[in-house]
Design a protein around this motif. Structure first.
Motif, short mmCIF file in Angstrom:
data_model
loop_
_atom_site.label_atom_id
_atom_site.label_comp_id
_atom_site.label_asym_id
_atom_site.label_seq_id
_atom_site.Cartn_x
_atom_site.Cartn_y
_atom_site.Cartn_z
N VAL A 1 -7.46 18.13 -16.64
CA VAL A 1 -7.83 17.77 -15.16
C VAL A 1 -6.53 16.99 -14.57
CG1 VAL A 1 -8.85 15.32 -14.77
CG2 VAL A 1 -10.21 16.38 -16.09
N VAL A 2 -6.16 16.80 -15.47
CA VAL A 2 -4.52 16.01 -14.99
C VAL A 2 -3.30 17.62 -14.33
CG1 VAL A 2 -1.91 16.11 -15.78
CG2 VAL A 2 -3.92 14.65 -16.35
N ASP A 3 -3.96 18.62 -15.28
CA ASP A 3 -3.05 19.51 -15.17
C ASP A 3 -3.89 20.49 -13.41
OD1 ASP A 3 -1.83 19.96 -17.09
OD2 ASP A 3 -2.96 21.15 -18.30
N ALA A 4 -4.81 20.43 -13.17
CA ALA A 4 -5.50 20.13 -11.85
C ALA A 4 -5.45 20.34 -10.89
CB ALA A 4 -7.08 20.34 -12.30
N SER A 5 -5.28 18.30 -11.53
CA SER A 5 -5.03 17.58 -9.62
C SER A 5 -2.88 18.24 -9.77
CB SER A 5 -5.01 16.50 -10.12
OG SER A 5 -3.72 15.84 -11.19
N MET A 6 -2.34 18.77 -10.28
CA MET A 6 -1.40 18.69 -9.73
C MET A 6 -0.63 18.87 -8.65
SD MET A 6 1.39 19.04 -13.17
CE MET A 6 0.60 18.00 -14.72
N GLU A 7 -1.35 19.56 -8.30
CA GLU A 7 -0.88 20.59 -6.89
C GLU A 7 -1.28 19.93 -5.79
OE1 GLU A 7 -1.77 25.07 -6.58
OE2 GLU A 7 -1.23 24.44 -4.91
N MET A 8 -2.58 18.98 -5.80
CA MET A 8 -3.11 18.59 -4.74
C MET A 8 -1.89 16.92 -4.43
SD MET A 8 -7.46 18.15 -5.59
CE MET A 8 -8.48 19.41 -5.60
N VAL A 9 -1.74 16.25 -5.75
CA VAL A 9 -0.56 15.33 -6.13
C VAL A 9 -0.28 15.74 -5.24
CG1 VAL A 9 0.44 14.12 -7.51
CG2 VAL A 9 -1.79 14.22 -8.17
N ASP A 10 0.79 16.92 -5.42
CA ASP A 10 2.35 17.48 -4.88
C ASP A 10 2.14 17.26 -3.38
OD1 ASP A 10 3.14 17.28 -7.69
OD2 ASP A 10 2.93 19.25 -7.50
N ASP A 11 0.68 18.16 -2.78
CA ASP A 11 0.48 18.64 -1.10
C ASP A 11 0.12 16.49 -1.11
OD1 ASP A 11 0.49 21.09 -1.73
OD2 ASP A 11 -1.62 20.96 -1.56
N GLY A 12 -0.38 15.55 -1.43
CA GLY A 12 -0.54 14.24 -1.08
C GLY A 12 0.52 13.92 -0.89
N ILE A 13 1.69 13.68 -1.51
CA ILE A 13 2.63 13.30 -1.77
C ILE A 13 3.67 13.91 0.04
CG2 ILE A 13 4.74 12.74 -2.87
CD1 ILE A 13 3.18 12.12 -5.04
N MET A 14 3.78 15.32 -0.35
CA MET A 14 4.55 15.55 0.89
C MET A 14 4.05 15.31 1.99
SD MET A 14 7.40 17.23 1.26
CE MET A 14 8.31 18.00 0.56
N GLU A 15 2.74 15.15 2.36
CA GLU A 15 1.96 15.38 3.37
C GLU A 15 1.88 13.45 3.69
OE1 GLU A 15 -1.57 17.68 3.62
OE2 GLU A 15 -0.30 19.32 2.82
N LYS A 16 1.05 12.92 2.76
CA LYS A 16 0.86 11.45 3.46
C LYS A 16 2.50 10.29 2.98
CE LYS A 16 -3.20 13.20 4.59
NZ LYS A 16 -3.48 13.36 5.55
N LEU A 17 3.15 10.59 1.79
CA LEU A 17 3.67 9.54 1.69
C LEU A 17 5.00 9.40 2.97
CD1 LEU A 17 5.03 7.02 -0.52
CD2 LEU A 17 5.65 9.03 -2.09
N ASP A 18 5.10 8.05 3.22
CA ASP A 18 6.12 8.47 4.47
C ASP A 18 7.43 7.16 3.78
OD1 ASP A 18 7.68 8.15 5.73
OD2 ASP A 18 6.66 7.50 7.61
N LEU A 19 7.93 8.01 3.23
CA LEU A 19 9.47 7.43 2.37
C LEU A 19 10.35 6.08 3.64
CD1 LEU A 19 10.34 9.33 -0.85
CD2 LEU A 19 9.93 7.19 -0.84
N LYS A 20 9.74 6.88 4.59
CA LYS A 20 10.77 5.91 5.45
C LYS A 20 9.48 4.65 6.54
CE LYS A 20 13.00 9.38 7.67
NZ LYS A 20 14.29 10.67 9.16
N SER A 21 8.73 4.67 5.57
CA SER A 21 7.95 3.68 7.09
C SER A 21 8.01 2.58 5.66
CB SER A 21 6.76 3.76 6.99
OG SER A 21 6.33 4.14 6.43
#
Lengths: 368, 368
Positions: free
Chosen positions: A34-54
C-alpha cells in the motif's frame, strides 16, 4: 479536550510487537504494498499542492514537521516518511533553488500499547531527521496547535475506535448474530458501523485540523469498498468471514460459549469514497485535493506463499484482538484452523468477483 | 551532526525496564529524593530567572516546550516535569495575570534501549500536556534548533558516554587495575576520567545550546563530590568499591578471568562544582544562574531497609552493565554476594566521614 475525543483505545488495537517471526514488523507486506503504491501519488501531491512559500519557509527557516498517525512498529512507516521527506526537499529545491533546507522533525504516532521499543530500535541509526514517538490514540489531540506541516496515516482509519454496541446487542435490530464483521448483508448493521465510522473519522479530522497549519497537507490511505459492492462480495470480506467461521467452529465444538462468540465483532469498516467525501465536507476544515484508489498487487506469487502471507499477516494484525476476547489458547487454535480452512477455500477468496479498494486521499488544511 | 556528537550509547546504559519488583520504576527512591529536594530550587529558578515576556509569550501564544534528558522509565520524570509546569504556569500568571496560557509539550528523552513502552503506559492517562518520546543519546542533537524553553536532566550526567580507554589498558600509566571506578587514589586514572567527563559534558552543553531558545532555562542535577574529597572517602565510593570487591571475589573463585575483571570499569564520574563551572564557562553558551548542592536524606529508615534499597537500587541501575560484560549468571551471583557483603560492611559505608553531593545547576541560554 474537544467533544468526541477519545482518551485511550483498548490494548488489543496494537499490532503484534517485537520483531520475531510472527510480528507485524515481519508480516506487513500487504501494508508495505500500500505504501509503495502510494509513493508516486504522494510525490505528485507534494510537488503540485504543497506551497512552502505560503507556509512561510522562505522567511522563517522553520523545521518541516511530519507526523505518521498509526505508524505501528515499522518498517513501513520509515519508507513512507522518508519518501515524504525526499519529495519535500525536492519541492524546496524547486521553490527556493539554492537556499539550504532547515530539516525535518518526524513524529511517530500509535496507541500507547504499540511496541515503541521495537520501533525506536529500528529508528535509532537514522540521523537525517529529528524523530519523536507520539503515544496515544489519534482520535484525540496529540500535538500543539498549528505545528504540523504534513500528516500521514496509512491503513489505520478503517479501524474504528470501538465496535458499535448495537451490533452486539441481542435486543437491537442491528444485532449481527452469525457474523464477526460488517458484511453488508444487513442494513441495520451497516448503518451502525457506518455511524461509528462517521463519528471516528470526524473526530480524527477535527483533531488534525487543530494540529496542521493552514496550507499543510494530509495523506490518508485506508481500506474501502467500491461504491455498491458489499463486504461479503469482496475477497477481504470473504477472508474475514472465513476467520469468523473458525470462531463458529470453536463455539460448535464447545470450546467457547455462544455468548462469547456473539459478543465479538471486528472493529473494522470499509467505506466508500462517497461516504468519506461527505464526512470531509461536513468537517469543513480541509479541501480535497485528490481522491483516488491505489492499484497494487502483492499476489503475483505462488499459492502457498499467498496462503502463508494471509495467515501470518492476519495474525500480526488480529491476534491481540482475538487473545483479548477469547484468551490466547482459543486464539491459537482459531489461527491453526484458519490456516487449514484458508488452504481449502483459497480459490474462492482469490477468485472473488470483487476486490476491496485502498483509498488514497490528499487533503489540504484551509487557511483560516 | 556537530563535532564530538555521539551516535548511540551501549544498550546496557539503560535502567532496568518494566515495572516489576526489580525494575528501575520500583527501585529509584534515591533518585526520587533528588527530584523532591530540587523542587523548591526549580520553582525559585523559574520565578526569578524565567522571563516569559522576553521569550515572546505575550505576543506569540506559543506552546511552552520542556524536555527531560535521561528520563528513564518513570515515575520520577513525571514528578519533575509536572513541578516545572506548575511553576511556569505560576510565573505566567504573575507576568500576564489573566491571559490564558497556551499549554505545554513535553519531550521525554532517554537512550534508544530505554523501556519507553513502560514509560508511555504510565503516561497515557495524563491529558494536561502534549507528550512525546525522544529516543537517542543526549550526547547528540535531539530537537530542532531553538525550539526548547526548558531543559531538565536529573541524575544522568555523572554517567559518561564511555569508560576512558586508558584505564582499561595495561600499557597505560592510567591503568586502573584492582578498581572498578575512579576512586581518586591514582592521579592518572582521575585525569582520564575527568577528561572524558569534560568531553561528554561539553558535547551535552553544545547540543542543548542549539536546541534551547535564548533566555530559556536548563536545570542539571547530578552526583558529584565536595572539593578535595576523594571518591574512595565518600560513602557512595565505598559502595562501588564493595561492588568491585564482589567482582574480585568472582575472579578469585575462578568464575571470571582476571582479564574479564580488569576490562570492566563503571562509566561514572563524580565531579566537583569547580570542574563543572569551568566546563560551562568554556562552552560559553549559558550563564550560571545558580550552583548549589541538594540536601536530602532518604536514610531515615531502618538498617534493613537501607540495605535492601541499596541492593535493589544498585541492581536497577547497574544490572544491565554487569550482564552485558559478565553475562547474567555472574551478574546474579555478584548481586547476591553484594547483598551479603553490604550487610556485613554497612556500618562502614553508612558511617563514612564524607558524603558525595548532588549538584543543582541552573543555567540560562544566552541570547545571541
Amino acid at each position: 479536550m474537544a467533544t468526541g475525543e477519545i482518551k485511550e483505545l483498548p490494548k488489543s488495537w496494537a499490532m503484534l510487537g517485537g520483531d520475531g517471526p510472527e510480528s507485524y514488523t515481519q508480516n506487513s507486506s500487504y501494508q508495505k504494498g500500500v505504501v509503495d503504491a502510494s509513493m508516486e501519488m504522494v510525490d505528485d501531491g507534494i510537488m503540485e499542492k504543497l506551497d512552502l512559500k505560503s507556509l512561510g519557509f522562505e522567511s522563517t527557516n522553520d523545521t518541516f514537521r511530519i507526523a505518521d498517525f498509526g505508524c505501528s512498529v515499522g518498517p513501513n512507516t520509515f519508507f513512507a516518511v522518508e519518501n515524504i521527506m525526499k519529495a519535500v526537499e525536492h519541492k524546496h529545491h524547486a521553490q527556493f533553488n539554492n537556499s539550504p533546507f532547515s530539516g525535518f522533525q518526524v513524529f511517530f504516532n500509535d496507541v500507547t500499547t504499540n511496541d515503541f521499543n521495537t520501533l525506536f530500535k529500528a529508528l535509532h541509526s537514522n540521523e537525517k531527521y529529528f524523530s519523536a514517538g507520539l503515544p496515544g490514540t489519534f482520535f484525540g489531540r496529540l500535538l500543539p496547535r498549528s505545528t504540523l506541516h504534513f500528516a500521514h496515516s496509512s491503513y489505520c482509519l478503517h479501524w474504528l475506535s470501538k465496535v458499535p454496541k448495537e451490533v452486539l446487542d441481542s435486543e437491537s435490530p442491528a444485532w449481527n448474530k452469525g457474523s464477526i464483521q460488517c458484511d453488508g448483508l444487513k442494513k441495520e448493521v451497516t448503518k451502525a458501523y457506518s455511524a461509528q465510522f462517521q463519528s471516528d473519522m470526524s473526530t480524527f479530522l477535527e483533531a488534525r485540523a487543530q494540529e496542521i497549519v493552514g496550507g499543510g497537507l494530509m495523506v490518508i490511505i485506508m481500506g474501502g469498498l467500491p461504491y455498491g459492492v458489499l463486504m461479503s462480495q469482496a475477497g477481504i470480506g470473504m477472508y474475514y468471514d472465513l476467520l469468523g467461521s473458525c470462531l463458529i467452529d470453536m463455539a460448535e465444538l464447545g470450546v467457547i460459549s455462544e455468548e462469547k462468540l456473539d459478543s465479538f465483532n471486528l472493529p473494522l469498516y470499509y467505506s466508500s469514497s462517497k461516504e468519506i467525501e461527505e464526512i470531509i465536507k461536513a468537517n469543513g476544515n480541509f479541501s480535497i485535493e485528490r481522491m483516488d484508489s491505489l492499484s497494487h498487487n502483492i499476489w503475483k506469487t505462488s499459492r502457498e506463499t499467498k496462503i502463508k502471507v494471509s495467515v501470518t499477516g492476519g495474525r500480526a494484525v488480529f491476534q491481540g484482538l482475538l487473545e483479548d476476547h477469547f484468551g490466547s489458547e482459543v486464539a491459537e487454535k482459531t489461527f491453526e484452523n484458519f490456516e487449514t480452512k484458508l488452504d481449502e477455500n483459497f480459490s474462492i477468496i482469490d477468485g472473488a468477483a470483487h476486490e476491496h479498494i485502498d483509498h488514497f486521499i490528499l487533503l489540504k488544511r484551509n487557511v483560516n
